[in-house]
Design a protein around this motif. Sequence first.
Motif: not given
Length: 246
Positions: A95, A118, A121-122, A124, A154, A174, A177-178, A201, A205
């Motif tokens: 993160c 990111t 922890q997203t 893309e 988060v 974000i 993505a979460l 997450q 991931a």
Amino acid sequence: MDGKRPLDRRAVLAGGLAGATVAVAGCSATRTAAPASSATALARARPSTPAAAFARLVEGNQRWVSGDLHHPDRDPNRRQLVAQSQEPFGSILSCIDSRVPPELLFDTGLGDLYVMRTGGQTLEPVVTGSVEYGPMTSGTPLVVVLGHQRCGAVKAAYTALRDGTPLPGNLQAIALALKPAYEQAVRKGGTDPVETMTRAQVTLASTALRSNADLAPLVKKGALAVVGAYYSLDTGKVEVLDGAPS
């Protein structure tokens, strides 16, 4: 995805990113000529297997927890050693949180880790490509997805998704993505849904990276491990959630 890609893609990528083979050779030559005062750096040979790389990180985190820090690879000799080429033994996706700097909490130094950060922890495409860089061009044997306690990204995403109130600007990306982690947390329930969502997450991931079309073949043959982990702000300890190499 079937885990297969044409071999020429990897060759073109490696060649386009400064020639991994030449870089490795150059780094070895530099190490041979390094000043005697950099003996500590020379003695710390780069871990070449997932298990050895993981053990190096575990040892570093234990020092961080205890306060017995070695601060390795952080002097001018090390700077000169890695100036022309690099061979990091690990890649960390963590993160953006200011309290979770991977190089510190694993007690590492210059040239030891590739680090991607990111919100939450997203993942893309650009982030995934950045994670792929080490294993595909440098033979980096370890990837760690690192979530952490009390993650602000988060928490904000959880609140936005729960209340149906979009976050401002690109922060909403974000949250979206979460969303799969949010949905897992809602199904699981519990007294602390934000912590549940953070751990979900990390697992999502790390699983996605482990099954990635380009990384999966490396994982299958044992050249790469993808580990999901969780960092405690209170204790400094990193807890493994999944994927630890044996």
